[in-house]
Design a protein around this motif. Structure first.
Motif, short mmCIF file in Angstrom:
data_model
loop_
_atom_site.label_atom_id
_atom_site.label_comp_id
_atom_site.label_asym_id
_atom_site.label_seq_id
_atom_site.Cartn_x
_atom_site.Cartn_y
_atom_site.Cartn_z
N LEU A 219 0.83 -1.20 0.00
CA LEU A 219 0.00 0.00 0.00
C LEU A 219 0.87 1.25 0.00
O LEU A 219 0.60 2.22 -0.73
CB LEU A 219 -0.91 -0.02 1.23
N SER A 220 1.93 1.25 0.82
CA SER A 220 2.84 2.41 0.84
C SER A 220 3.53 2.59 -0.51
O SER A 220 3.69 3.71 -0.98
CB SER A 220 3.88 2.22 1.95
N HIS A 221 3.92 1.46 -1.12
CA HIS A 221 4.56 1.55 -2.44
C HIS A 221 3.59 2.12 -3.47
O HIS A 221 3.97 2.97 -4.30
CB HIS A 221 5.04 0.16 -2.86
N SER A 222 2.33 1.67 -3.42
CA SER A 222 1.33 2.21 -4.35
C SER A 222 1.11 3.70 -4.11
O SER A 222 0.93 4.48 -5.05
CB SER A 222 0.01 1.45 -4.19
N PHE A 223 1.12 4.09 -2.83
CA PHE A 223 0.97 5.52 -2.51
C PHE A 223 2.14 6.32 -3.07
O PHE A 223 1.95 7.42 -3.60
CB PHE A 223 0.87 5.69 -1.00
N ASN A 224 3.36 5.76 -2.98
CA ASN A 224 4.51 6.45 -3.54
C ASN A 224 4.39 6.57 -5.06
O ASN A 224 4.77 7.59 -5.65
CB ASN A 224 5.79 5.70 -3.18
N LEU A 225 3.88 5.50 -5.70
CA LEU A 225 3.66 5.58 -7.15
C LEU A 225 2.65 6.67 -7.50
O LEU A 225 2.82 7.40 -8.48
CB LEU A 225 3.19 4.23 -7.68
N MET A 226 1.61 6.77 -6.68
CA MET A 226 0.61 7.81 -6.91
C MET A 226 1.23 9.20 -6.74
O MET A 226 0.98 10.11 -7.53
CB MET A 226 -0.56 7.63 -5.95
N LEU A 227 2.06 9.35 -5.68
CA LEU A 227 2.73 10.63 -5.49
C LEU A 227 3.63 10.96 -6.67
O LEU A 227 3.70 12.11 -7.11
CB LEU A 227 3.55 10.59 -4.20
N GLY A 228 4.33 9.93 -7.16
CA GLY A 228 5.19 10.15 -8.32
C GLY A 228 4.40 10.57 -9.54
O GLY A 228 4.83 11.45 -10.30
N ALA A 229 3.23 9.91 -9.75
CA ALA A 229 2.40 10.27 -10.90
C ALA A 229 1.88 11.71 -10.76
O ALA A 229 1.85 12.47 -11.74
CB ALA A 229 1.24 9.29 -11.03
N VAL A 230 1.47 12.08 -9.54
CA VAL A 230 0.98 13.44 -9.33
C VAL A 230 2.10 14.45 -9.53
O VAL A 230 1.91 15.51 -10.15
CB VAL A 230 0.37 13.57 -7.92
N ALA A 231 3.29 14.12 -9.00
CA ALA A 231 4.43 15.03 -9.18
C ALA A 231 4.79 15.17 -10.64
O ALA A 231 5.09 16.29 -11.11
CB ALA A 231 5.63 14.52 -8.37
N ASP A 232 4.76 14.05 -11.37
CA ASP A 232 5.06 14.12 -12.80
C ASP A 232 4.02 14.95 -13.55
O ASP A 232 4.36 15.73 -14.44
CB ASP A 232 5.13 12.69 -13.36
N ALA A 233 2.75 14.77 -13.16
CA ALA A 233 1.69 15.55 -13.81
C ALA A 233 1.86 17.05 -13.52
O ALA A 233 1.69 17.89 -14.40
CB ALA A 233 0.32 15.07 -13.34
N GLN A 234 2.21 17.37 -12.26
CA GLN A 234 2.43 18.77 -11.93
C GLN A 234 3.61 19.35 -12.70
O GLN A 234 3.55 20.48 -13.18
CB GLN A 234 2.66 18.90 -10.42
N MET A 235 4.68 18.55 -12.79
CA MET A 235 5.86 19.04 -13.51
C MET A 235 5.53 19.26 -14.99
O MET A 235 5.91 20.27 -15.58
CB MET A 235 6.99 18.03 -13.36
N ARG A 236 4.79 18.29 -15.57
CA ARG A 236 4.41 18.45 -16.97
C ARG A 236 3.50 19.65 -17.16
O ARG A 236 3.59 20.36 -18.16
CB ARG A 236 3.74 17.18 -17.47
N GLN A 237 2.60 19.85 -16.19
CA GLN A 237 1.70 21.00 -16.31
C GLN A 237 2.48 22.31 -16.23
O GLN A 237 2.23 23.23 -17.04
CB GLN A 237 0.67 20.93 -15.18
N ARG A 238 3.41 22.38 -15.25
CA ARG A 238 4.20 23.61 -15.15
C ARG A 238 5.05 23.82 -16.40
O ARG A 238 5.20 24.95 -16.89
CB ARG A 238 5.08 23.54 -13.90
N GLN A 239 5.62 22.71 -16.91
CA GLN A 239 6.44 22.83 -18.11
C GLN A 239 5.60 23.27 -19.30
O GLN A 239 6.05 24.09 -20.12
CB GLN A 239 7.11 21.47 -18.40
N LEU A 240 4.38 22.71 -19.40
CA LEU A 240 3.51 23.08 -20.51
C LEU A 240 3.14 24.56 -20.43
O LEU A 240 3.17 25.27 -21.44
CB LEU A 240 2.24 22.22 -20.49
N VAL A 241 2.81 25.02 -19.22
CA VAL A 241 2.45 26.43 -19.07
C VAL A 241 3.64 27.33 -19.39
O VAL A 241 3.51 28.34 -20.09
CB VAL A 241 1.93 26.69 -17.65
#
Length: 463
Positions: A219-241
């Motif tokens: 469960l903790s590993h899945s949570f870390n994967l989710m955090l990584g996906a959210v962080a990647d999405a935020q980074m891509r969003q900031r980069q896109l903007v």
């Protein structure tokens, strides 16, 4: 009031406390069942043992040849005191024939009835003396034997006390063990809770520590994967903007400059622009508006490509490529197309795939020399996969640019002087991955660029 928050005035019991309470309750229930079972088993056995002892003594007495040969007046009643019982010989009228005045058993009508009916001996508990009383017939009289239940009850009391103490100790040990297990086992949950609260409070997406390989660790590993996906999405969003802002700045600055120049020329007492200058500015404005329109359209398309897939339907890639070719030929100028297509079918979104193919064709036309040829090839290459390849005879892609050609807003040095937003191949990559495929870039046989899109599917129509 927040949704899901506990009602005011009510204290929520923690999960650790609930686990401890559950462990203690389970052990308490098990100890209680075992203790009750043991107590009642011993209870029945002790009382049955008292009854069996009294019956055995009574039968041995009335059947003993030595006692039968002894005159009634010489009956050794005192001997029964040695065995912890009280004895009396009574006739049918209730007259005591033989007894020890110091240890007289209780006598009631039930014992007297046995003298009249010796075939039916009796056994009862006398509440006044708290003893067990047995009566059997003896030579027309009745032999009454009683034994106190106090020793038996004392044994049962001692047993109950021992069971209570052992059970209480077991519950305490279970509570301590449950607390230890809860503290150890729920530590990952506590870390996960703190991490969730930290993310909600600060937006910090750092992963949490993962120990072990059990369900909580996964469960903790899945949570870390989710955090990584959210962080990647935020980074891509900031980069896109950031990239979109950078790309929009150039045409907007040019538009503002040209418009300010036209407005300034219309003011009185200012130098007037010639018709040639006005025509040049108008052409520049139209070009900048076209570039801005294309950039905004590509941004919208890319945002739509990043959205989750909504519907899939059977797609004939042969028809999709033909429709894209029809649109590309109208704006290809002197560039010609050499086409070799084979049937290929898949589930997907026709509009998305057509836009991706059109971007590939437009990109090839843009870099092709006048009179050049763009080769379009669609054919199966492996079981379950087909490749759509678009090759041109232009300057090709430098080795340093190959890893970045599908990045958003990336434009090589040669492409910066040409129209475009730098999003066309990014849209192609997004469309391919959206359909379970991939994209590749390299050099064509003519020395130009070769862009390939791999798509899953089948050469047979999908029903």
């Amino acid at each position: 009031m927040l949704v899901g928050a506990p009602p005011s005035g009510k204290k929520r019991v923690s999960l650790r406390s609930r686990v401890t309470l559950l462990a203690a309750s389970c052990v308490a229930g098990a100890v209680a069942l075992v203790s009750l079972g043991a107590y009642f088993t011993v209870y029945e056995n002790l009382y049955q043992q008292v009854d069996d002892t009294l019956w055995q003594k009574a039968q041995d007495t009335v059947q003993s040849k030595w006692i039968a040969q002894t005159p009634s007046g010489d009956f050794p009643v005192g001997l029964f005191g040695l065995s912890g019982v009280e004895v009396a010989l009574v006739d049918a009228e209730g007259t005591v024939i033989i007894s020890d005045p110091r240890n007289m058993p209780p006598i009631s009508s039930k014992e007297l009835a046995v003298a009249r009916d010796p075939e039916h001996p009796s056994i009862r508990t006398d509440g006044k003396t708290d003893s067990r009383v047995v009566a059997v017939g003896y030579q027309g009289d009745v032999l009454v034997i009683s034994q106190s239940l106090a020793p038996t009850k004392k044994q049962l009391g001692d047993l109950a006390l021992v069971l209570f103490l052992i059970g209480g100790a077991g519950v305490v040990v279970a509570a301590i063990a449950g607390t230890a297990v809860a503290r150890t086992g729920l530590r990952p949950v506590q870390r996960l809770t703190r991490a969730t609260e930290r993310v909600a409070r600060t937006g910090d997406l750092r992963p949490i520590q993962v120990d072990g390989d059990d369900e909580l660790a996964r469960l903790s590993h899945s949570f870390n994967l989710m955090l990584g996906a959210v962080a990647d999405a935020q980074m891509r969003q900031r980069q896109l903007v950031a990239d979109a802002g950078h790309e929009l700045r150039t045409p907007l600055t040019s538009l503002r400059t040209n418009l300010e120049l036209l407005l300034a020329a219309e003011k009185p007492d200012t130098p007037q622009l010639s018709d040639a200058d006005k025509s040049e500015i108008h052409d520049d404005l139209r070009a900048q508006l076209d570039e801005l329109t294309q950039l905004i359209g590509d941004l919208v398309e890319l945002a739509r490509e990043d959205a989750p897939a909504l519907t899939h339907e059977p797609v004939d890639m042969y028809e999709v490529v033909e429709q894209a070719l029809a649109r590309a030929r109208r704006r290809a100028g002197e560039v010609t197309f050499e086409v070799d297509l084979q049937p290929w079918f898949l589930f997907g979104e026709p509009h998305t795939l057509e836009r991706a193919v059109l971007n590939l064709l437009d990109n090839a036309v843009k870099f092709s020399p006048p009179g050049g040829t763009v080769r379009v090839d669609l054919r199966p290459a492996a079981p379950g996969y087909a490749f759509l390849q678009v090759a041109d005879a232009g300057p090709g892609i430098e080795d340093t640019d190959l890893p970045h050609v599908f990045d958003r807003f990336y434009r090589s040095d040669e492409a910066r002087t040409l129209p475009g937003s730098g999003l066309g191949l990014a849209i192609v990559k997004s469309a391919a991955e959206r359909h379970g495929g991939a994209v590749f870039a390299g050099r064509s046989a003519d020395g130009g660029a070769l862009i390939a899109m791999r798509l899953p599917g089948s050469s047979e129509p999908i029903l």
